[in-house]
Scaffold this motif. Structure first.
Motif, PDB file in Angstrom:
ATOM      1  N   ILE A 245      -5.982  -5.523   2.266  1.00 27.62           N
ATOM      2  CA  ILE A 245      -4.566  -5.872   2.372  1.00 27.62           C
ATOM      3  C   ILE A 245      -4.321  -6.444   3.766  1.00 27.62           C
ATOM      4  N   ARG A 247      -2.816  -6.731   7.384  1.00 26.39           N
ATOM      5  CA  ARG A 247      -2.304  -5.805   8.385  1.00 26.39           C
ATOM      6  C   ARG A 247      -0.845  -6.125   8.707  1.00 26.39           C
ATOM      7  N   SER A 250       1.848  -4.906   5.718  1.00 27.37           N
ATOM      8  CA  SER A 250       1.713  -3.593   5.085  1.00 27.37           C
ATOM      9  C   SER A 250       2.150  -2.487   6.035  1.00 27.37           C
ATOM     10  N   LYS A 251       2.527  -1.362   5.444  1.00 29.49           N
ATOM     11  CA  LYS A 251       2.888  -0.182   6.237  1.00 29.49           C
ATOM     12  C   LYS A 251       1.682   0.334   7.009  1.00 29.49           C
ATOM     13  N   SER A 252       0.517   0.287   6.385  1.00 28.94           N
ATOM     14  CA  SER A 252      -0.695   0.754   7.053  1.00 28.94           C
ATOM     15  C   SER A 252      -0.952  -0.056   8.311  1.00 28.94           C
ATOM     16  N   GLU A 272       8.395  -2.284   4.831  1.00 28.14           N
ATOM     17  CA  GLU A 272       7.041  -2.466   5.362  1.00 28.14           C
ATOM     18  C   GLU A 272       5.961  -2.062   4.370  1.00 28.14           C
ATOM     19  N   VAL A 273       6.304  -1.276   3.360  1.00 24.29           N
ATOM     20  CA  VAL A 273       5.307  -0.778   2.420  1.00 24.29           C
ATOM     21  C   VAL A 273       4.767  -1.922   1.575  1.00 24.29           C
ATOM     22  N   HIS A 274       3.444  -1.944   1.398  1.00 27.87           N
ATOM     23  CA  HIS A 274       2.795  -2.959   0.557  1.00 27.87           C
ATOM     24  C   HIS A 274       3.105  -2.617  -0.904  1.00 27.87           C
ATOM     25  N   GLN A 275       4.080  -3.326  -1.476  1.00 29.70           N
ATOM     26  CA  GLN A 275       4.608  -2.945  -2.785  1.00 29.70           C
ATOM     27  C   GLN A 275       3.596  -3.128  -3.915  1.00 29.70           C
ATOM     28  N   SER A 278       1.613  -0.023  -3.957  1.00 27.78           N
ATOM     29  CA  SER A 278       2.487   1.077  -4.392  1.00 27.78           C
ATOM     30  C   SER A 278       2.701   1.041  -5.896  1.00 27.78           C
ATOM     31  N   TRP A 288       1.813   7.975   6.397  1.00 30.50           N
ATOM     32  CA  TRP A 288       0.810   7.083   6.993  1.00 30.50           C
ATOM     33  C   TRP A 288       0.459   7.643   8.367  1.00 30.50           C
ATOM     34  N   GLU A 302      -3.557   6.810   4.333  1.00 32.94           N
ATOM     35  CA  GLU A 302      -2.389   6.593   3.478  1.00 32.94           C
ATOM     36  C   GLU A 302      -2.368   7.719   2.443  1.00 32.94           C
TER      37      GLU A 302
END
Length: 548
Positions: A245, A247, A250-252, A272-275, A278, A288, A302
């Motif tokens: 994913i 950087r 994404s939330k991570s 920010e979350v990678h939907q 999710s 996180w 995560e």
């Protein structure tokens, strides 16, 4: 007991109930015992205890007495604290009613709910803060609840407050004891495991067990703007293993950049979350946590959805995840360092072997072929008019070709000029040979000065330039290449530019174009690799290494 006054008998019953509830250490069992004791003391047909949620506005738990499973299923969802129940949440004062239906604040009952008229509600207070409320309805013989009922239940609620706090503290201490024991076991396991792949798998599996989470994944940085899921644990998460994913998207990646843990109660509401991830995992909540080692963020954990009816993680879970991550980071960094050192030793051994083979090819095989050529010359002169002279000439050409191949192979293995004279002369010969063999114009420029670089740095930069030129021939379709060396205050850099087809770095696997090998080589000398490329506009590669 029958000979005693009613009030004295009920006080004794209250005392017995108090002893019973204060001896109960399980919180769930204690709540059920309280409801039963309140019903027995007041003669109520129905009783309930509502636990107020963390928001202080509604009930998160509702324990009942007098309603069987079939009736509960017919009623449906448990109340959340509206109507009369909500009055006690807001006011936290005892409340008695002759008939619930007559109170204007009542919102009625759902279909299938048994009729309830008389009502007594008493708050359970912990140091002035309402933990919950006791609700009693339908006193026997259709009577109203009395002052004495209210006083007895208030006394029971006071005893219950202490018992509830003790039970919560006991459960918390027991939980922490289990977690600390598990952390100790995990720490021992992490300390003995050096295989990185096995270690990462151990980290996610053990953390999932500790937190009772549905999914735990560990992502590591790859390239300039990617994270790769190197380990996953949890049902349905297997397909995530090995996936990458962005950087920056994404939330991570954001947590890795900020190096600060975050807990989210609704992943859908966090931009920010990678939907996509999710949705793939049907995640609702998450934590996180970055892995920090030697003041560097080396990865991110995560953690998604706590098992049970409420998927949210609490503060204790958050603290546990951070404690675990701190220990895991040290183990992962050590394992990475061991693996990197092992690869570094292999690469160093390869270079030494290349050097030895190159020397043998040049000094022994090359000299032997040269001796053959020298021996063929007088023989060729002696057989000037002999029919075999043409065959001898062809043999001489084959020996010359073999000698050229041996010299070329020796240079490719490891040019002697790199060891004898340094990086600049070695790259001059490399670029000249590349231009001659590929018909690509090459400009070489050095601003390193006369002082040589450390041997390992020279070897690294030479191999990076060599691999870059190989990639240009294979993939770039370039007409012009520029190679330049520069020395800065504390670093040395090699810059390779071409005017070829270019590529999208996000869409190309690094191992497919040798970039992964370049990054790995540079990591051995604490260097870094930067790549700028777009389709149709060429590529620029910058390899920089520290000299301090």
């Amino acid at each position: 007991m029958d000979a005693l006054p009613v009030t004295e008998g009920r006080l004794r019953a209250l005392f017995a109930a108090g002893v019973a509830v204060t001896s109960e250490l399980s919180l769930d069992a204690l709540l059920h015992r309280l409801v039963e004791a309140a019903a027995e003391l007041t003669g109520a047909r129905y009783a309930a205890l509502g636990v107020i949620g963390t928001t202080g506005l509604e009930l998160e738990q509702f324990v009942t007495h007098g309603i069987d499973d079939a009736l509960r299923a017919e009623i449906g969802a448990l109340p959340h604290g509206r109507g009369i129940l909500g009055v006690l949440i807001r006011d936290a004062k005892p409340l008695r009613l002759h008939d619930l239906a007559d109170d204007p604040r009542s919102v009625g009952f759902p279909p299938g709910h048994p009729p309830m008229r008389s009502f007594l509600g008493v708050p359970i207070l912990l140091r002035g803060v309402a933990y919950g409320n006791l609700y009693l309805t339908e006193k026997q013989h259709g009577e109203d609840f009395t002052d004495e009922d209210e006083e007895l239940v208030t006394l029971l609620a006071g005893q219950a407050a202490v018992a509830i706090e003790n039970a919560r503290l006991y459960e918390a201490s027991t939980r922490w004891s289990r977690q600390l024991q598990s952390l100790q076991e995990v720490g021992n396991a992490l300390a003995t495991e050096t295989d990185l792949e096995k270690l990462l798998d151990l980290v996610v599996r053990r953390l999932r067990e500790l937190l009772e989470a549905r999914v735990v994944a560990l992502a590591l940085p790859v390239g300039n703007d990617e994270l790769r899921f190197a380990a996953v644990a949890g049902a349905g998460a297997e397909e995530l293993l090995g996936a990458t994913i962005s950087r920056s998207g994404s939330k991570s990646g954001a947590v890795l950049e900020r190096r600060r843990s975050e807990r989210i109660d609704s992943v859908l509401d966090d931009p920010e979350v990678h939907q996509e991830v999710s949705r793939q995992l049907a995640a609702r909540t998450g934590m996180w946590v970055p892995l920090i080692a030697r003041d560097q963020a080396i990865g991110v954990l995560e953690i998604l959805d706590k098992d049970g009816p409420d998927p949210r993680f609490d503060h204790d879970d958050f603290r546990m995840a951070e404690t675990f991550a701190a220990r895991a980071a040290v183990a992962v960094e050590l394992s990475q360092r061991v693996a990197r050192d092992a690869v570094r030793r292999v690469v160093q051994a390869q270079e030494l072997e290349r050097q030895r083979l190159a020397r043998e090819l040049h000094d022994e095989t090359g000299q032997a072929l040269t001796s053959i050529l020298l021996g063929l010359k007088p023989l060729e002169d002696a057989l000037a008019d002999h029919p075999a002279r043409a065959d001898l000439a062809r043999l001489r050409e084959q020996v010359v070709s073999a000698l050229q191949d041996v010299r070329r192979l020796a240079v490719e293995l490891r040019p002697a000029v790199l060891d004898d004279f340094g990086l600049v002369p070695a790259l001059e010969r490399l670029t000249d040979a590349f231009a001659e063999q590929s018909d690509v114009r090459v400009d070489f420029h050095s601003a390193l000065g006369e002082k040589r670089l450390p041997s390992e740095v020279e070897t690294t930069l030479y191999r990076v330039v060599q691999e870059s030129l190989t990639n240009i021939v294979k993939h770039a379709n370039a007409q012009h290449v520029s190679v330049s060396l520069a020395r800065r205050a504390t670093t040395a850099a090699a810059v390779i530019e071409d005017d070829g087809d270019g590529f999208d770095p996000r869409a190309v696997r690094e191992e497919g174009v040798g970039l992964l090998g370049m990054r790995e080589r540079l990591s051995f000398v604490d260097g870094r690799l930067e790549i700028e490329s777009r389709p149709g506009v060429g590529t620029t590669i910058v390899a920089e290494v520290p000299l301090g």
